[in-house]
Write a protein that holds these residues in place. Structure first.
Motif, PDB file in Angstrom:
ATOM      1  N   UNK A 226       0.839  -1.202   0.000  1.00  0.00           N
ATOM      2  CA  UNK A 226       0.000   0.000   0.000  1.00  0.00           C
ATOM      3  C   UNK A 226       0.871   1.248   0.000  1.00  0.00           C
ATOM      4  N   UNK A 227       1.954   1.223   0.780  1.00  0.00           N
ATOM      5  CA  UNK A 227       2.869   2.368   0.815  1.00  0.00           C
ATOM      6  C   UNK A 227       3.523   2.584  -0.543  1.00  0.00           C
ATOM      7  N   UNK A 228       3.894   1.502  -1.219  1.00  0.00           N
ATOM      8  CA  UNK A 228       4.542   1.594  -2.535  1.00  0.00           C
ATOM      9  C   UNK A 228       3.663   2.355  -3.521  1.00  0.00           C
ATOM     10  N   UNK A 229       2.418   1.931  -3.640  1.00  0.00           N
ATOM     11  CA  UNK A 229       1.552   2.520  -4.668  1.00  0.00           C
ATOM     12  C   UNK A 229       0.983   3.871  -4.234  1.00  0.00           C
ATOM     13  N   UNK A 230       0.872   4.088  -2.929  1.00  0.00           N
ATOM     14  CA  UNK A 230       0.478   5.420  -2.464  1.00  0.00           C
ATOM     15  C   UNK A 230       1.569   6.433  -2.782  1.00  0.00           C
ATOM     16  N   UNK A 231       2.826   6.064  -2.534  1.00  0.00           N
ATOM     17  CA  UNK A 231       3.951   6.934  -2.857  1.00  0.00           C
ATOM     18  C   UNK A 231       4.037   7.176  -4.358  1.00  0.00           C
ATOM     19  N   UNK A 232       3.808   6.121  -5.143  1.00  0.00           N
ATOM     20  CA  UNK A 232       3.812   6.260  -6.595  1.00  0.00           C
ATOM     21  C   UNK A 232       2.718   7.226  -7.052  1.00  0.00           C
ATOM     22  N   UNK A 233       1.518   7.091  -6.475  1.00  0.00           N
ATOM     23  CA  UNK A 233       0.420   7.990  -6.828  1.00  0.00           C
ATOM     24  C   UNK A 233       0.702   9.427  -6.424  1.00  0.00           C
ATOM     25  N   UNK A 234       1.347   9.615  -5.279  1.00  0.00           N
ATOM     26  CA  UNK A 234       1.685  10.965  -4.829  1.00  0.00           C
ATOM     27  C   UNK A 234       2.670  11.627  -5.785  1.00  0.00           C
ATOM     28  N   UNK A 235       3.687  10.895  -6.212  1.00  0.00           N
ATOM     29  CA  UNK A 235       4.655  11.435  -7.162  1.00  0.00           C
ATOM     30  C   UNK A 235       4.002  11.730  -8.509  1.00  0.00           C
ATOM     31  N   UNK A 236       3.085  10.854  -8.934  1.00  0.00           N
ATOM     32  CA  UNK A 236       2.352  11.106 -10.179  1.00  0.00           C
ATOM     33  C   UNK A 236       1.484  12.352 -10.037  1.00  0.00           C
ATOM     34  N   UNK A 237       0.858  12.521  -8.875  1.00  0.00           N
ATOM     35  CA  UNK A 237       0.070  13.726  -8.637  1.00  0.00           C
ATOM     36  C   UNK A 237       0.918  14.976  -8.696  1.00  0.00           C
TER      37      UNK A 237
END
Length: 329
Positions: A226-237
């Motif tokens: 969950x942390x991996x993809x949340x961090x990925x989504x934050x960087x994409x945002x």
């Protein structure tokens, strides 16, 4: 022992591999600059370097968003549409609900856009962690879903005309360096710290190296995913915020062509397609090299499509050279 599980001897090899990747990407950058400085008229001009500094950050942020899932052994195919949805959210709030709040409205809208990007990534992480579906399939579904939602909300159009603060973010300079470049470098430094000096980063590397051993070691694998993809989504945002500020508009499809290039950049910089290995610094250097190649070929009058073909050729050559070492790791 799992083929990806690192022994002490292999750990030493990988430490050397880190230095090798940095040296290789540094050499590629130096050779690229030297080559085009001789053949491309105006390459060493301040204008050209300023242009490269403006173009690199959005691709760079999307590549950082792709790197984290790759290290964990997964992939996030929704990074570009996550960026679009984050940008659409910010633009809609700025021109709608928060329009009357003046200077306070823009920061709140930016935070909301980043939150939407992180939420999109978190949703992918939850499904991967608790359903057990493959990240490629989940992120592909998320990509199609976000694309459809964005097109439905905008009727296939876009939102333009942002407040002045976005123009400052998108085209302003600090110490003669474009602000988008500062944002990218700050994000890269932050991600480097997370991946190299925190327990979360260590857990992500372990997960990519050997998921079963990671679970047996007491690490909460679901929480890490969950942390991996949340961090990925934050960087994409964050990439979506930069694109919104640069273009002074946003629509579904902005940056769509970057998706495969982000994967190219990660593998070119030494990320293991099977997970467990990849560093931020070689990625930053590799991105700079790709931007130098694109800008140099543009100054020489070559088509952007030819530059893309050259990037693809680099990937094929690099993967062919590195694959024997990857299989032995």
């Amino acid at each position: 022992m799992n083929k990806h599980q690192a022994t002490p001897a292999k750990a030493g090899i990988r430490l050397g591999g880190d230095s090798l990747e940095v040296l290789a990407m540094t050499a590629l950058l130096i050779v690229s600059i030297a080559f085009f400085s001789l053949l491309a008229p105006g390459f060493l001009s301040t204008t050209n370097f300023g242009s490269m500094s403006m173009q690199l950050p959005e691709l760079g942020l999307l590549s950082l968003a792709m790197l984290v899932p790759i290290i964990s052994g997964g992939l996030n195919l929704s990074v570009t549409f996550t960026a679009n949805i984050a940008g659409l959210t910010t633009a809609w709030l700025v021109q709608g609900v928060l329009a009357e709040m003046g200077g306070v409205g823009a920061p709140l809208a930016i935070l909301a856009g980043l939150a939407v990007g992180a939420a999109a990534g978190c949703l992918i992480g939850v499904i991967v962690a608790y359903v057990g579906a493959h990240p490629i399939l989940v992120s592909l579904g998320a990509m199609i879903f976000l694309q459809g939602v964005g097109e439905f909300l905008t009727r296939g159009g876009g939102i333009s005309g942002m407040p002045e603060v976005f123009q400052v973010i998108g085209s302003g300079h600090w110490l003669n360096v474009p602000i988008p470049m500062w944002i990218f470098l700050g994000a890269a430094a932050g991600l480097m710290y997370i991946m190299h000096f925190t327990r979360t980063g260590f857990s992500i590397y372990m997960l990519g190296s050997n998921p079963r051993a990671t679970a047996y070691s007491g690490i909460n694998v679901k929480r890490v995913l969950i942390a991996v993809y949340t961090l990925s989504g934050l960087l994409a945002g964050l990439a979506g915020m930069v694109m919104l500020a640069r273009f002074n508009s946003v629509r579904v499809g902005h940056g769509e062509s970057y998706l495969l290039i982000t994967v190219l950049a990660c593998f070119l910089a030494g990320a293991n397609p099977f997970g467990g290995f990849g560093r931020v610094l070689p990625l930053v250097l590799g991105l700079m090299s790709l931007q130098v190649i694109a800008s140099g070929m543009n100054l020489m009058g070559a088509s952007q499509h030819l530059a893309t073909a050259v990037w693809g050729g680099f990937l094929i050559i690099v993967m062919a050279l590195r694959m024997p070492f990857i299989k032995q790791s």
